[in-house]
Write an enzyme that holds these catalytic residues in place. Structure first.
Site, PDB file in Angstrom:
ATOM      1  N   GLY A 122       0.797  -1.213   0.000  1.00  0.00           N
ATOM      2  CA  GLY A 122       0.000   0.000   0.000  1.00  0.00           C
ATOM      3  C   GLY A 122       0.829   1.261   0.000  1.00  0.00           C
ATOM      4  CB  CYS A 123      -0.053   4.643   1.249  1.00  0.00           C
ATOM      5  SG  CYS A 123      -1.670   4.877   0.461  1.00  0.00           S
ATOM      6  CE1 TYR A 124       4.533  -0.994   4.747  1.00  0.00           C
ATOM      7  CE2 TYR A 124       2.186  -0.570   4.991  1.00  0.00           C
ATOM      8  CZ  TYR A 124       3.251  -1.447   5.016  1.00  0.00           C
ATOM      9  OH  TYR A 124       3.038  -2.779   5.300  1.00  0.00           O
TER      10      TYR A 124
END
Length: 348
Positions: free
Chosen positions: A142-144
């Site tokens: 995901g985003c990280y």
């Protein structure tokens, strides 16, 4: 035994799919009808802090996208991701003054599409990288994902003494879901956009961002607050409004105690902040908990406004926007888990 090299970011680039749309037009020309004019949905779109977004799939032109099967979405992923990734990696290598044949490792992070042979293999072939190049695909973080991926390629450069490339590429527009009144799904549709960003790391380079350290924390008790589930109609996002509150509990300790203190630093000494703009409230929480000056997160707010939340490439795009000042820089991103990753960089 070889002495560890200093891994330094010497090149970077980012690109978007061809379709760029204002947030207002997306609402008026597709999502207003999609959500049957739901007042809550309109307010979420209007208060997102986003003025424009780029997408590989324009729902105004391909209005049936919310009904596409997962198989059809994956076919489109490869059609769009390969040329976008090739363009981005080529530009990053050019900015570093390297050829594809110089690369010792190619790492690709993406959670919005899957295929075998993978995007990493296809790009290595199309770019003309060596048949001996090492490849790493990092999925579903995901985003990280950019920050642990940066740590992985930095470790390769430090231990092997060879250049490496990291590409983060996400096509969230492939995953428009059927109409719903679920606020979490509406927020996801209001925030996410498409992009690709790449960085090149070289051993002991004389100019660039040295990757000094990477740290992480995961609050397992809140794992259900962010999710990305594979369904028969693409990937479905779960995004709880409680996420900023959980982040508020951890960001100060992670940055002050885990990342900066072991290097004799405080937040006041950091000269640049590349914080993933997961949303306006996320950035507000980081600024409040770290007591940052008002302008410290300008680059993050700027990327959110002009590009939206592009998942894993976003923090690399923010890093490119930071003013060229000496001193330590912190890159930080958040995602499912709930997980917070932070990296300490230093301009060399």
């Amino acid at each position: 035994m070889r002495a560890a090299a200093r891994p330094v970011i010497t090149g970077a680039a980012h690109f978007f799919p061809d379709t760029k749309t204002s947030q207002g037009d997306l609402w008026q020309e597709f999502f207003r009808e999609h959500y049957n004019g739901l007042p809550l949905a309109r307010r979420i779109f209007e208060n997102s802090g986003i003025s424009s977004r780029s997408t590989a799939v324009d729902p105004r032109a391909e209005r049936e996208v919310s009904g596409w099967s997962t198989g059809r979405r994956m076919e489109r992923y490869i059609e769009e991701a390969v040329p976008l990734g090739r363009r981005t990696v080529s530009a990053a290598l050019e900015s570093a003054g390297l050829a594809p044949s110089d690369v010792g490792m190619l790492a690709v992070a993406s959670c919005t599409g899957y295929t075998t042979p993978g995007l990493d293999l296809r790009l290595a072939d199309e770019l003309g990288m060596s048949s001996k190049v090492q490849r790493l695909f990092i999925g579903h973080m995901g985003c990280y994902a950019a920050v642990p991926s940066l740590g992985a390629v930095a470790d390769f450069v430090a231990s092997r003494g060879r250049p490496a490339v990291l590409l983060c590429l996400e096509l969230t527009s492939l995953h428009v879901q059927p109409p719903t009144e679920d606020m979490e799904q509406i927020v996801a549709h209001a925030l996410f956009a498409d992009a690709a960003a790449a960085v090149v790391l070289e051993p002991d380079a004389g100019s660039g961002f040295e990757v000094v350290d990477v740290v992480a924390v995961t609050d397992h008790s809140t794992a259900d607050l962010m999710s990305w589930q594979i369904t028969d109609l693409g990937f479905k996002m779960g995004l709880s409004p409680k996420v900023p509150d959980v982040l508020a509990q951890h960001v100060g300790e992670v940055v002050r105690d885990q990342l900066l203190a072991p290097h004799g630093l405080t937040p006041e000494e950091v000269t640049g902040w590349a914080v993933h703009p997961g949303g306006k409230r996320i950035l507000e929480v980081v600024g409040e908990r770290l007591d940052l000056p008002a302008e410290a997160l300008d680059a993050s707010y700027g990327v959110l406004d002009e590009c939206g939340n592009c998942s894993s490439p976003t923090v690399l795009m923010v890093l490119e926007r930071l003013p060229r000042t000496d001193g330590p820089v912190v890159a930080m991103a958040f995602g499912p888990g709930l997980t917070l990753y932070a990296a300490l960089l230093r301009r060399s």
